[in-house]
Design a protein around this motif. Structure first.
Motif, short mmCIF file in Angstrom:
data_model
loop_
_atom_site.label_atom_id
_atom_site.label_comp_id
_atom_site.label_asym_id
_atom_site.label_seq_id
_atom_site.Cartn_x
_atom_site.Cartn_y
_atom_site.Cartn_z
N ASP A 175 0.48 -0.95 -0.25
CA ASP A 175 -0.57 -0.24 0.03
C ASP A 175 1.03 1.53 0.00
O ASP A 175 1.84 1.66 0.92
CB ASP A 175 -0.76 -0.17 1.35
CG ASP A 175 -1.88 -0.92 1.24
OD1 ASP A 175 -2.78 -1.30 2.12
OD2 ASP A 175 -2.24 -1.84 -0.02
N SER A 176 0.94 2.41 -0.64
CA SER A 176 1.64 3.68 -0.75
C SER A 176 2.81 3.50 -0.89
O SER A 176 3.38 4.11 -0.27
CB SER A 176 0.82 4.41 0.03
OG SER A 176 1.36 4.60 1.14
N HIS B 219 5.44 8.09 7.98
CA HIS B 219 5.11 6.60 6.86
C HIS B 219 3.45 7.25 6.98
O HIS B 219 2.67 7.72 7.85
CB HIS B 219 5.58 5.82 6.54
CG HIS B 219 7.04 5.42 6.64
ND1 HIS B 219 7.39 6.01 4.91
CD2 HIS B 219 7.95 4.86 7.55
CE1 HIS B 219 8.85 5.39 5.25
NE2 HIS B 219 9.09 5.07 6.61
N ASP B 220 2.64 7.39 6.49
CA ASP B 220 1.46 7.48 6.43
C ASP B 220 0.81 5.83 6.49
O ASP B 220 1.32 5.28 6.95
CB ASP B 220 0.66 7.96 4.70
CG ASP B 220 0.54 7.18 3.65
OD1 ASP B 220 1.30 6.40 3.58
OD2 ASP B 220 0.94 7.87 2.52
N ALA B 221 -0.38 6.63 7.21
CA ALA B 221 -1.32 5.06 7.53
C ALA B 221 -1.68 4.16 6.29
O ALA B 221 -0.92 3.06 6.84
CB ALA B 221 -3.19 5.64 7.97
N GLY C 288 0.75 -1.94 5.92
CA GLY C 288 1.08 -2.95 5.96
C GLY C 288 2.25 -3.80 6.61
O GLY C 288 1.71 -5.70 6.66
N ALA C 289 2.59 -3.74 7.84
CA ALA C 289 3.46 -3.78 9.08
C ALA C 289 2.08 -4.65 10.04
O ALA C 289 2.53 -5.34 10.92
CB ALA C 289 3.96 -2.47 9.69
N LEU C 290 1.02 -3.52 10.01
CA LEU C 290 0.73 -4.23 10.93
C LEU C 290 -0.48 -5.35 10.38
O LEU C 290 -0.58 -6.70 11.11
CB LEU C 290 -1.42 -2.75 11.14
CG LEU C 290 -0.91 -2.26 11.81
CD1 LEU C 290 -1.54 -0.61 11.49
CD2 LEU C 290 -0.59 -2.30 12.93
N VAL C 291 -0.51 -5.68 8.86
CA VAL C 291 -1.41 -7.04 7.69
C VAL C 291 -0.13 -7.60 8.24
O VAL C 291 -0.53 -9.35 8.50
CB VAL C 291 -1.85 -6.27 6.77
CG1 VAL C 291 -1.85 -7.63 5.95
CG2 VAL C 291 -2.63 -5.19 7.00
N GLU D 136 -3.11 12.49 14.06
CA GLU D 136 -2.81 12.56 13.82
C GLU D 136 -3.84 11.02 12.59
O GLU D 136 -4.41 10.48 11.57
CB GLU D 136 -3.19 13.33 12.09
CG GLU D 136 -2.88 15.01 13.17
CD GLU D 136 -2.09 15.68 11.97
OE1 GLU D 136 -1.54 15.34 11.40
OE2 GLU D 136 -2.23 16.91 11.97
N LYS D 137 -2.37 10.52 13.13
CA LYS D 137 -2.03 8.69 12.48
C LYS D 137 -2.70 7.44 12.96
O LYS D 137 -3.37 6.68 11.96
CB LYS D 137 -0.70 8.38 11.83
CG LYS D 137 -0.07 6.61 11.13
CD LYS D 137 0.65 7.25 11.07
CE LYS D 137 1.97 8.31 10.97
NZ LYS D 137 3.29 7.83 10.49
#
Length: 235
Positions: free
Chosen positions: A6-7, A47-49, A54-57, A73-74
């Motif tokens: 992602d991104s 790094h954006d959300a 990707g690391a959370l997944v 914010e993130k």
């Protein structure tokens, strides 16, 4: 492409994490340690959300952010989806941001001066809660870096733990970039040992294997996971 891209362009976050875990395993094994004794803090600052997701997944739950505003914010949205995230503040903290930081972060790794310690104690008494704290040591005595001077560390640690009764569990350092890190990691370990502190947060993308061999319990890795930082993020 799968979620971990992602991104992130060509960055394969899951593959990077697998490589890092293998390196952790090998570095720990080389000195008779268990890899489970080493906690990987995924440095998600700048790094954006979608990229961080990707690391959370990929199963990671411990993340490090540099700034209170960026984290605020993130992370609320990500935490709704992944409620077991543990968030570490790894950047310098102004005393006037302490209240917000204490409500947002599970661990603050950058307690570095008496004024901030007293602010934490006051807010702890006021709110009845305080995140886990690490004391940041300016291990290379660099004037541009935050952290307590090693010569002042023993008195400061005693003040935080004994006088203020703060929940200090460890130490953190960032060695000078142009010096061999081993002596600095060794010194942090000696200071921690003197006070019975088990947590040693030391080692980043370029030197985490060395840090593990010298006793790191937490390593803070960003670029090796996420690629180069997205410096164009809004401040």
């Amino acid at each position: 492409m799968s979620d971990h891209n992602d991104s992130s362009g060509d960055v394969d976050i899951a593959a990077n994490l697998a490589t890092i875990q293998q390196n952790i395993d090998e570095a720990a094994s080389a000195v008779g340690r268990k890899s489970d004794d080493v906690t990987l803090v995924c440095v998600s600052k700048t790094h954006d959300a979608p990229h961080v997701r990707g690391a959370l997944v990929a199963g990671r739950r411990i993340f490090g952010e540099n700034r209170v505003q960026e984290a605020s914010e993130k992370w609320p949205g990500l935490k709704q989806e992944f409620p077991d995230v543990e968030l570490h503040l790894i950047g310098p903290l102004q005393s006037n941001k302490a209240r917000e930081a204490m409500s947002l972060f599970d661990v603050i790794e950058t307690l570095d001066r008496p004024k901030l310690a007293r602010t934490f104690a006051r807010l702890r008494d006021e709110t009845g809660q305080c995140p886990e704290l690490y004391i940041q040591i300016n291990i290379g005595r660099e004037p541009q870096k935050a952290g307590i001077d090693p010569a002042d560390a023993d008195d400061f640690i005693r003040e935080c733990i004994h006088d203020l009764a703060l929940p200090v569990t460890g130490l953190m350092c960032i060695p000078p970039v142009d010096e061999e890190p081993s002596p600095h990691f060794g010194l942090l370990g000696k200071i921690a040992d003197r006070h019975g502190l088990k947590v040693r947060s030391m080692g980043m993308s370029g030197d985490y294997e060395c840090a593990i061999r010298l006793g790191a319990t937490h390593i803070r890795v960003g670029t090796a996971i996420f690629g180069h930082r997205a410096y164009n993020l809004a401040p």
